[in-house]
Design a protein around this motif. Structure first.
Motif, short mmCIF file in Angstrom:
data_model
loop_
_atom_site.label_atom_id
_atom_site.label_comp_id
_atom_site.label_asym_id
_atom_site.label_seq_id
_atom_site.Cartn_x
_atom_site.Cartn_y
_atom_site.Cartn_z
N ALA A 101 9.75 11.24 -9.61
CA ALA A 101 8.96 10.94 -10.75
C ALA A 101 8.68 9.58 -10.69
N LEU A 102 9.51 8.60 -10.46
CA LEU A 102 9.18 7.26 -10.31
C LEU A 102 8.14 7.00 -9.33
N ARG A 103 8.17 7.69 -8.09
CA ARG A 103 7.34 7.26 -6.94
C ARG A 103 5.87 7.65 -7.34
N ALA A 104 5.84 8.82 -8.28
CA ALA A 104 4.46 9.35 -8.60
C ALA A 104 3.98 8.18 -9.43
N SER A 105 4.80 7.85 -10.41
CA SER A 105 4.26 6.81 -11.45
C SER A 105 3.81 5.77 -10.69
N GLU A 106 4.58 5.01 -9.68
CA GLU A 106 4.04 3.90 -8.87
C GLU A 106 2.63 4.22 -8.38
N VAL A 107 2.59 5.37 -7.72
CA VAL A 107 1.11 5.73 -7.12
C VAL A 107 0.09 5.71 -8.10
N ALA A 108 0.32 6.19 -9.15
CA ALA A 108 -0.60 6.45 -10.33
C ALA A 108 -1.10 5.16 -10.77
N ALA A 109 -0.20 4.17 -10.96
CA ALA A 109 -0.36 2.74 -11.57
C ALA A 109 -0.87 2.18 -10.39
N TYR A 110 -0.44 1.96 -9.61
CA TYR A 110 -0.79 0.99 -8.38
C TYR A 110 -2.06 1.66 -7.64
N ALA A 111 -2.23 2.70 -7.34
CA ALA A 111 -3.23 3.11 -6.54
C ALA A 111 -4.63 3.43 -7.28
N ARG A 112 -4.43 3.85 -8.52
CA ARG A 112 -5.51 4.28 -9.31
C ARG A 112 -5.73 3.51 -10.79
N GLY A 113 -4.61 2.81 -11.24
CA GLY A 113 -4.41 2.18 -12.62
C GLY A 113 -5.12 1.03 -12.56
N SER A 114 -5.16 0.65 -13.90
CA SER A 114 -5.79 -0.66 -14.50
C SER A 114 -4.81 -1.64 -14.02
N TYR A 115 -5.20 -3.09 -14.46
CA TYR A 115 -3.97 -4.09 -14.16
C TYR A 115 -3.16 -3.90 -15.30
N ALA A 116 -3.29 -3.64 -16.59
CA ALA A 116 -2.33 -3.36 -17.56
C ALA A 116 -1.47 -2.39 -17.18
N GLU A 117 -1.89 -1.01 -16.74
CA GLU A 117 -1.04 0.00 -16.20
C GLU A 117 -0.13 -0.21 -15.01
N ALA A 118 -0.72 -1.17 -14.07
CA ALA A 118 0.21 -1.83 -12.97
C ALA A 118 1.05 -2.77 -13.44
N LEU B 99 -7.82 -0.07 -1.93
CA LEU B 99 -7.64 0.62 -0.38
C LEU B 99 -6.22 1.28 -0.28
N TRP B 100 -5.36 1.61 -1.31
CA TRP B 100 -4.30 2.05 -1.34
C TRP B 100 -4.02 3.36 -0.42
N GLY B 101 -3.05 3.53 0.57
CA GLY B 101 -2.71 4.52 1.37
C GLY B 101 -3.92 4.87 2.46
N GLY C 294 -2.58 -9.01 -1.18
CA GLY C 294 -2.33 -8.01 -0.82
C GLY C 294 -2.51 -6.80 -2.04
N THR C 295 -2.30 -7.18 -3.19
CA THR C 295 -2.32 -6.34 -4.43
C THR C 295 -3.98 -6.13 -4.68
N LEU C 296 -4.71 -7.19 -4.52
CA LEU C 296 -6.00 -7.17 -4.79
C LEU C 296 -6.90 -6.49 -3.74
N LEU C 297 -6.07 -6.33 -2.59
CA LEU C 297 -6.90 -5.65 -1.48
C LEU C 297 -6.47 -4.06 -1.47
N PHE C 298 -5.39 -3.77 -1.86
CA PHE C 298 -4.57 -2.32 -2.01
C PHE C 298 -4.85 -1.46 -3.47
N TYR C 299 -4.46 -2.37 -4.29
CA TYR C 299 -4.40 -1.88 -5.65
C TYR C 299 -5.71 -1.42 -6.20
N THR D 36 0.95 -1.39 0.03
CA THR D 36 0.06 -0.23 -0.02
C THR D 36 0.86 1.38 0.00
N ALA D 37 2.26 1.20 -0.47
CA ALA D 37 2.91 2.43 -0.40
C ALA D 37 4.09 2.11 -1.71
#
Length: 413
Positions: free
Chosen positions: A192-209, A359-361, A348-353, A44-45
């Motif tokens: 920039a890499l952290r921001a990309s992670e947050v965008a992909a994992y917290a709000r992105g689709s499976y393909a983006e993640a 539920l990310w963050g 873990g990924t299905l719960l938070f991504y 979740t981070a």
């Protein structure tokens, strides 16, 4: 030839339940719980924030949970798991040696299978994979398979000390040229890499993640392997010593040795870890704010972890020697460690991504730790249920099938 072939084939077959070393199963089960307690934060981070210490801005219970994990769990259980992997590979080698067969083809298939599972895990499920590291270290372990027994501890210790020395040199460089490092532009790249992670994992689709996982694997993931593979290789060498010496099978012959691990090596690791905590309880290893104290705090944490894991191993062996049975309750999880490890990442990924419950963050540290314990209890119950009906966990069965080039019997007769 006809008389010896069945014996050799039997010797190289997947190990039967009655032949298993119960201490190893218990250790694997406990290590699996520790790995989940460590990994839950990284579900979740950003992966770039893994191992970044104790956040002082948290509420009391969250701070206590964070501190407990950082001091007693972080880095200690992947190293314990590495010791156990080394023991497992060594046990297979000893069985092949006793059967008088060439172990190399079998070993290579086993490691290639582990590498394939690790790559699928890292690229398609979660970036925090450790299996690729173990597989690469297992390939390198071939260089030491004929090493004398007395050389295994020096090999293992030297490899881990080399990594510590490298990190300490990096610490010195950061103290001396901190401003130059801060001005090198790496901070902007990290952000920039952290921001990309947050965008992909917290709000992105499976393909983006998945695209982000691939990017991470071939970027920071590769840099991490340069540190963790030599460490794992050193731990594999030490794990090999435990099997070849008989220390894990007949611990009563090594009481003095285990006492040293329990009362000297483990406490030394804790003292080093505490020193790192005093120097910097929240080491920042990315961004332009990284300084010498950050590097030194993280380096001491890395140096103390394998020493503490050896202390944990000795403590569990001592408890079992004194007749305690409760550690054996973790045995079913240890027998299905690969299946349950992958299950943790999927859950873990299905719960938070974002492609799951999203539920990310939103879950703080204390509920994370509590939830991890509850989930592991469910995993342990599942393992008991499964193993009452089947001989192996599903992933262990597939891995054995690939390793031995024949399908093991799954159902219990």
């Amino acid at each position: 030839m006809t008389a010896t072939a069945p014996t050799r084939a039997a010797a190289l077959a997947p190990i039967a339940s009655a032949e298993r070393i119960l201490t190893l199963d218990a250790l694997r089960g406990l290590a699996l719980l520790g790995i989940l307690l460590m990994n839950v934060e990284s579900f979740t981070a950003s992966m770039l924030d893994a191992g970044s210490g104790i956040d002082p801005r948290q509420a009391r219970w969250d701070w206590l949970a964070d501190g407990f994990v950082y001091l007693f769990i972080q880095g200690k259980f992947w190293t314990l798991f590495a010791l156990l992997f080394g023991m497992g590979f060594a046990a297979m080698s000893e069985r092949a040696r006793a059967a008088g067969t060439d172990f190399l083809p079998l070993y290579l298939r086993r490691v290639v299978g582990l590498l394939a599972i690790g790559l699928v895990h890292a690229l398609l499920i979660w970036s925090g994979d450790i299996l690729v590291c173990y597989a690469l270290a297992a390939f390198a372990l071939l260089a030491f398979r004929n090493a004398p027994l007395g050389a295994l501890w020096p090999i293992g210790g030297t490899l881990n000390l080399m990594i510590a020395a490298m990190l300490l040199l990096g610490t010195l460089a950061t103290f001396v040229a901190g401003d130059l490092i801060a001005d090198a532009g790496s901070g902007a790249a990290d952000r920039a890499l952290r921001a990309s992670e947050v965008a992909a994992y917290a709000r992105g689709s499976y393909a983006e993640a998945t695209a982000m996982r691939v990017r991470y694997f071939f970027g920071p993931g590769m840099a991490g392997l340069m540190v963790f593979v030599p460490m794992a290789l050193g731990l594999f060498a030490i794990g090999t010593w435990f099997v070849r010496s008989g220390a894990i099978v007949e611990p009563q012959r090594y009481r003095r040795f285990y006492s040293v691990l329990l009362w000297a090596v483990g406490p030394l690791g804790l003292a080093i870890t505490l020193a790192g905590l005093v120097i910097d309880s929240e080491p920042l290893l990315i961004d332009s704010g990284m300084g010498g104290s950050d590097m030194l705090g993280a380096t001491l944490q890395t140096l103390g972890a394998p020493l503490m894991s050896l202390g944990y191993l000795a403590a569990l062996v001592r408890v079992l020697q004194r007749g305690a049975r409760w550690p054996l309750a973790f045995g079913p999880a240890g027998r299905m460690a690969l299946t349950l490890y992958l299950m943790q990442s999927v859950a873990g990924t299905l719960l938070f991504y974002g492609y799951g419950l999203g539920l990310w963050g939103e879950v703080s540290r204390a509920p994370q730790v509590l939830g991890a314990c509850v989930f592991f209890a469910l995993q342990l119950a599942f393992a008991r249920w499964w193993l009452a009906r089947f001989r192996y966990g599903p992933m262990e069965w597939l891995w054995r099938w690939f390793t031995y080039a024949r399908r093991p019997v799954l159902l219990k007769g």
